[in-house]
Design a protein around this motif. Structure first.
Motif, PDB file in Angstrom:
ATOM      1  N   ALA A  80      18.319  40.917  -1.816  1.00 31.34           N
ATOM      2  CA  ALA A  80      17.090  40.276  -2.292  1.00 31.34           C
ATOM      3  C   ALA A  80      17.339  38.878  -2.851  1.00 31.34           C
ATOM      4  CB  ALA A  80      16.440  41.150  -3.353  1.00 31.34           C
ATOM      5  N   SER A  81      18.570  38.643  -3.344  1.00 36.55           N
ATOM      6  CA  SER A  81      18.839  37.322  -3.926  1.00 36.55           C
ATOM      7  C   SER A  81      18.725  36.220  -2.877  1.00 36.55           C
ATOM      8  CB  SER A  81      20.224  37.299  -4.573  1.00 36.55           C
ATOM      9  OG  SER A  81      21.203  37.509  -3.571  1.00 36.55           O
ATOM     10  N   GLU A 116      14.491  45.471  -2.871  1.00 35.30           N
ATOM     11  CA  GLU A 116      15.421  45.849  -3.943  1.00 35.30           C
ATOM     12  C   GLU A 116      15.131  45.149  -5.281  1.00 35.30           C
ATOM     13  OE1 GLU A 116      18.950  44.575  -1.989  1.00 35.30           O
ATOM     14  OE2 GLU A 116      18.787  46.148  -0.456  1.00 35.30           O
ATOM     15  N   ASP A 117      14.260  44.169  -5.269  1.00 32.74           N
ATOM     16  CA  ASP A 117      14.031  43.411  -6.499  1.00 32.74           C
ATOM     17  C   ASP A 117      12.527  43.197  -6.739  1.00 32.74           C
ATOM     18  OD1 ASP A 117      13.740  41.483  -8.487  1.00 32.74           O
ATOM     19  OD2 ASP A 117      15.599  40.455  -7.938  1.00 32.74           O
ATOM     20  N   HIS A 125      15.308  43.258   2.585  1.00 33.48           N
ATOM     21  CA  HIS A 125      15.982  43.605   1.327  1.00 33.48           C
ATOM     22  C   HIS A 125      15.245  43.121   0.071  1.00 33.48           C
ATOM     23  CE1 HIS A 125      19.473  45.625   2.899  1.00 33.48           C
ATOM     24  NE2 HIS A 125      19.622  44.691   3.824  1.00 33.48           N
ATOM     25  N   SER A 126      14.140  42.415   0.256  1.00 31.22           N
ATOM     26  CA  SER A 126      13.317  42.028  -0.910  1.00 31.22           C
ATOM     27  C   SER A 126      12.937  43.250  -1.712  1.00 31.22           C
ATOM     28  CB  SER A 126      12.010  41.356  -0.463  1.00 31.22           C
ATOM     29  OG  SER A 126      12.239  40.372   0.471  1.00 31.22           O
ATOM     30  N   GLY A 163      17.314  38.123   3.437  1.00 27.04           N
ATOM     31  CA  GLY A 163      17.070  39.541   3.170  1.00 27.04           C
ATOM     32  C   GLY A 163      17.239  40.404   4.402  1.00 27.04           C
ATOM     33  N   GLY A 215      13.382  39.584   5.594  1.00 28.42           N
ATOM     34  CA  GLY A 215      13.025  39.817   4.181  1.00 28.42           C
ATOM     35  C   GLY A 215      13.069  41.265   3.742  1.00 28.42           C
ATOM     36  N   VAL A 247      16.514  36.155  -0.513  1.00 33.97           N
ATOM     37  CA  VAL A 247      15.077  35.878  -0.386  1.00 33.97           C
ATOM     38  C   VAL A 247      14.629  35.014  -1.563  1.00 33.97           C
ATOM     39  CG1 VAL A 247      12.769  36.893  -0.243  1.00 33.97           C
ATOM     40  CG2 VAL A 247      14.716  38.054   0.830  1.00 33.97           C
ATOM     41  N   LYS A 248      15.163  35.351  -2.733  1.00 29.87           N
ATOM     42  CA  LYS A 248      14.854  34.566  -3.935  1.00 29.87           C
ATOM     43  C   LYS A 248      15.228  33.101  -3.706  1.00 29.87           C
ATOM     44  CE  LYS A 248      15.748  34.774  -8.885  1.00 29.87           C
ATOM     45  NZ  LYS A 248      16.511  35.451  -9.925  1.00 29.87           N
ATOM     46  N   VAL A 281      11.241  39.644  -6.945  1.00 31.74           N
ATOM     47  CA  VAL A 281      11.134  38.959  -5.652  1.00 31.74           C
ATOM     48  C   VAL A 281       9.851  39.408  -4.941  1.00 31.74           C
ATOM     49  CG1 VAL A 281      12.187  38.695  -3.357  1.00 31.74           C
ATOM     50  CG2 VAL A 281      13.622  38.610  -5.404  1.00 31.74           C
ATOM     51  N   ILE A 282       9.573  40.698  -5.006  1.00 30.63           N
ATOM     52  CA  ILE A 282       8.351  41.224  -4.380  1.00 30.63           C
ATOM     53  C   ILE A 282       7.116  40.564  -4.996  1.00 30.63           C
ATOM     54  CG2 ILE A 282       6.929  43.300  -4.062  1.00 30.63           C
ATOM     55  CD1 ILE A 282       9.477  44.911  -3.950  1.00 30.63           C
TER      56      ILE A 282
END
Ligand SMILES: [Zn+2]
Length: 329
Positions: free
Chosen positions: A204-205, A226-227, A223-224, A199, A221, A207-208, A230-231
């Motif tokens: 976010a993907s 964005e989803d 860009h987490s 991220g 992390g 981080v996923k 994920v958060i």
């Protein structure tokens, strides 16, 4: 506000990105290594990113020079002692230094010798009042499997004796986590704690997938945000984000400090820790990172929370954690 009292733990600090020009010059002279300059000020211009750094990939180009002096036991020891001394003088009490042993084998050292040397060096520095542990990085790349597997076996060998975790570093957008499936499976099987850069350059993907691979902390992390799923997952698992504000600005993960989504993360229950990433490349210190947050309007309560998260999610022993918690009471 006395924000300085909270800047005592750094969980995300790369050895090669945090060397002083002075130590690089000293090792280069001893080992006849060519440098673009032997003047500290001029050398710093080659080590630090300019304000107009374009991306993570451009940022990563700053690492070839410091790695030249991390190829012998003497060089590793000198540079690491110098780093720990600077950190101690800056008020840090505990640091998790990360590095990729596979990048220090150009002059014949084995990965194991690299790690042994660093463990000894950390022990020496401990006597002067700063505790440290190592996080061993695997590298993103096309043909790194063999070298990464070797790093894993060394991490296992020294786990709990100077090594506390593993990481995957390098160009995230070019080499996604899924390319390192075999490595992650082995790390999980061996029970080695894992933090993964995710991220940062990728979305976010990444981080996923880092969570899927069992990361208990996430490097950056950002860009987490964005989803939402994920958060939620980060909050549910109590995973701490190793946020490094100045580095994020340099790599264009964010375009200005105000874009750091820390308040949203806090609101949604995601744990934040504050770190430097690369003190030299980003020309920063942990105190400066905390100072940035003060300027952004974070309260003393927020800063205490960040410091608490750093301590609690560190891979330090319970004894060291208790000692650190006392310091920010
Ligand atoms: Zn990093």
């Amino acid at each position: 506000m006395n924000y300085k009292k909270y800047a005592i733990v750094d969980l995300h600090l790369h050895l090669d990105g945090s060397l002083s020009a002075k130590s690089i010059i000293e090792v280069a002279k001893k080992e006849n290594i060519k440098l673009p300059s032997f003047n500290e000020e001029e050398l710093n211009r080659h080590l630090m990113v300019p304000d107009n750094c374009g991306s993570l990939n451009e940022y990563l180009e700053r690492f070839s020079l410091p790695n030249l002096v991390l190829q012998t036991k003497e060089g590793l020891e000198l540079c690491t002692l110098d780093l720990l001394e600077r950190l101690k003088n800056d008020g840090l009490k505990y640091v998790e230094i990360r590095m990729a042993p596979q990048l220090s084998t150009a002059k014949g050292l084995t990965q194991e010798e690299v790690v042994e040397t660093l463990i000894k060096t950390c022990k020496i520095a401990e006597k002067s009042g700063i505790f440290s542990n190592l996080i061993l990085c695997m590298m993103r790349g096309k043909d790194n499997l063999k070298l990464n597997l070797e790093t894993i076996s060394i991490a296992k060998k020294f786990l709990g004796n100077g090594v506390v975790a593993m990481d995957l570093a390098g160009a995230e957008a070019l080499f996604p986590n899924e390319m390192f499936d075999e490595e992650f499976k082995l790390i999980n099987k061996l029970g080695i704690p894992l933090t993964i850069h995710a991220g940062e350059a990728a979305g976010a993907s990444s981080v996923k997938s880092a969570l899927k691979y069992g990361a208990v902390r996430i490097g950056h992390g950002i860009h987490s945000i964005e989803d939402d799923n994920v958060i939620k997952e980060l909050a549910k698992r109590g995973v701490t984000l190793e946020v490094c504000p100045k580095s994020n600005l340099d790599t264009k993960t964010i375009s200005k400090y105000e874009d750091l989504p820390l308040k949203e993360f806090i609101k949604k229950g995601v744990k934040i820790s504050i770190n430097t990433d690369d003190m030299t490349v980003s020309n920063t210190t942990l105190k400066q990172e905390y100072e940035t947050l003060v300027k952004l309007g974070f309260s003393e309560e927020n800063l205490r929370e960040f410091a608490l998260n750093s301590i609690k999610s560190s891979f330090a022993s319970d004894k060291i954690k208790r000692y650190l918690l006392e310091l920010i009471k």
